[in-house]
Design a protein around this motif. Structure first.
Motif, PDB file in Angstrom:
ATOM      1  N   THR A  36       0.833  -1.204   0.000  1.00  0.00           N
ATOM      2  CA  THR A  36       0.000   0.000   0.000  1.00  0.00           C
ATOM      3  C   THR A  36       0.869   1.255   0.000  1.00  0.00           C
ATOM      4  O   THR A  36       1.966   1.273   0.559  1.00  0.00           O
ATOM      5  CB  THR A  36      -0.936   0.038   1.219  1.00  0.00           C
ATOM      6  OG1 THR A  36      -0.145  -0.030   2.430  1.00  0.00           O
ATOM      7  CG2 THR A  36      -1.903  -1.131   1.177  1.00  0.00           C
ATOM      8  N   SER A  54       0.616   5.332   0.891  1.00  0.00           N
ATOM      9  CA  SER A  54      -0.197   6.317   1.603  1.00  0.00           C
ATOM     10  C   SER A  54      -0.403   7.569   0.761  1.00  0.00           C
ATOM     11  O   SER A  54       0.521   8.055   0.111  1.00  0.00           O
ATOM     12  CB  SER A  54       0.463   6.694   2.930  1.00  0.00           C
ATOM     13  OG  SER A  54       0.570   5.561   3.773  1.00  0.00           O
ATOM     14  N   LYS A  90      -5.832   8.523   3.009  1.00  0.00           N
ATOM     15  CA  LYS A  90      -6.159   7.545   1.971  1.00  0.00           C
ATOM     16  C   LYS A  90      -4.931   6.691   1.656  1.00  0.00           C
ATOM     17  O   LYS A  90      -3.797   7.099   1.871  1.00  0.00           O
ATOM     18  CB  LYS A  90      -6.622   8.252   0.702  1.00  0.00           C
ATOM     19  CG  LYS A  90      -7.828   9.156   0.882  1.00  0.00           C
ATOM     20  CD  LYS A  90      -9.106   8.366   1.064  1.00  0.00           C
ATOM     21  CE  LYS A  90     -10.313   9.291   1.108  1.00  0.00           C
ATOM     22  NZ  LYS A  90     -11.584   8.540   1.252  1.00  0.00           N
ATOM     23  N   SER A  91      -5.174   5.508   1.144  1.00  0.00           N
ATOM     24  CA  SER A  91      -4.086   4.645   0.704  1.00  0.00           C
ATOM     25  C   SER A  91      -4.563   3.766  -0.444  1.00  0.00           C
ATOM     26  O   SER A  91      -5.754   3.432  -0.527  1.00  0.00           O
ATOM     27  CB  SER A  91      -3.572   3.776   1.851  1.00  0.00           C
ATOM     28  OG  SER A  91      -4.581   2.891   2.308  1.00  0.00           O
ATOM     29  N   THR A 137      -3.156   0.421  -3.266  1.00  0.00           N
ATOM     30  CA  THR A 137      -2.146  -0.595  -3.495  1.00  0.00           C
ATOM     31  C   THR A 137      -1.377  -0.295  -4.785  1.00  0.00           C
ATOM     32  O   THR A 137      -1.851   0.437  -5.662  1.00  0.00           O
ATOM     33  CB  THR A 137      -2.781  -1.986  -3.616  1.00  0.00           C
ATOM     34  OG1 THR A 137      -3.673  -2.002  -4.747  1.00  0.00           O
ATOM     35  CG2 THR A 137      -3.547  -2.342  -2.346  1.00  0.00           C
TER      36      THR A 137
END
Length: 244
Positions: free
Chosen positions: A46, A48, A53-54, A56
């Protein structure tokens, strides 16, 4: 004092060859993520983003991959306009659609199935879009041409081609509105299944300067066609090597 006039043409610095390269790289990124997602843990990492929010790595790669299809559709519309031998152009699209089907089956099933009938590869989408353009330019009765064209568009839904009926319609629209960047950009939005990432391809498309670029001659032309099935086969081989 009036501001100096800057011709818009100065901002159009992408020729057809660079659009092809961008589309090929975008497609490679997309297919790499799709084929190797479960085999390579890196794609699940992931990243950031602001405001908590994050996303992949896999998601980012698939979004970058959304650029490819609109550009390929645009290139088909341009190719149809400029080619001296439309029949040969269409024949090449059909041949590579057939050649690409088995590699595409491996891609769509992530290497599990060589025969997969639920979806057909993108070359069939490009070929059907080309076929409609070809029919519309034939010296035939207008009603007959429109009837055949509509039938092909409807048929594309039953054939389950990649990007579906809207993909064929997108090619037609890009050809009809090839001289109106604003109109084709606006109308393309509801035709794109990739949402805003796919729509952003029109930033690049509108930088097109109308030139063919360095990809010329039979050899480079067929390298461009062959890239689709070949890169899928390479990804499949990599997947199998990882799974050993």
């Amino acid at each position: 004092m009036d501001k100096p006039h800057i011709p818009l043409q100065k901002f159009k610095f992408l020729d057809g060859s660079w659009l092809k390269i961008i589309a090929m790289l975008s497609m490679l990124i997309d297919h790499t993520a799709h084929m190797l997602q479960k085999a390579v843990p890196f794609f699940s990492e992931t990243i950031s983003l602001p405001f908590g929010k994050s996303v992949t790595v896999y998601y980012i790669m698939r979004m970058l991959g959304r650029l490819a299809f609109p550009i390929f559709c645009f290139l088909i519309a341009e190719g149809f306009y400029y080619t001296r031998n439309k029949k040969k152009y269409g024949f090449n699209l059909l041949i590579f659609a057939i050649i690409s089907e088995l590699p595409f089956n491996l891609l769509i099933s992530r290497g599990k199935h060589l025969f997969y009938t639920n979806k057909q590869n993108i070359f069939f989408t490009l070929f059907l879009g080309f076929l409609v353009l070809y029919i519309l330019e034939c010296k035939l009765n207008t009603i007959f041409k429109l009837s055949i064209s509509v039938s092909i568009v409807i048929l594309s839904s039953f054939l389950r081609i990649d990007y579906g009926t809207l993909g064929v319609i997108l090619i037609i629209m890009l050809y009809v509105l090839r001289n109106n960047n604003i109109a084709k950009t606006i109308i393309a939005k509801p035709l794109l299944s990739g949402g805003y990432p796919a729509w952003s391809a029109f930033v690049l498309i509108n930088l097109y300067n109308g030139k063919r670029g360095f990809i010329q001659g039979k050899f480079l032309k067929y390298v461009f066609y062959a890239f689709y099935p070949v890169h899928i086969l390479i990804l499949y081989i990599i997947l199998k090597l990882i799974q050993m």
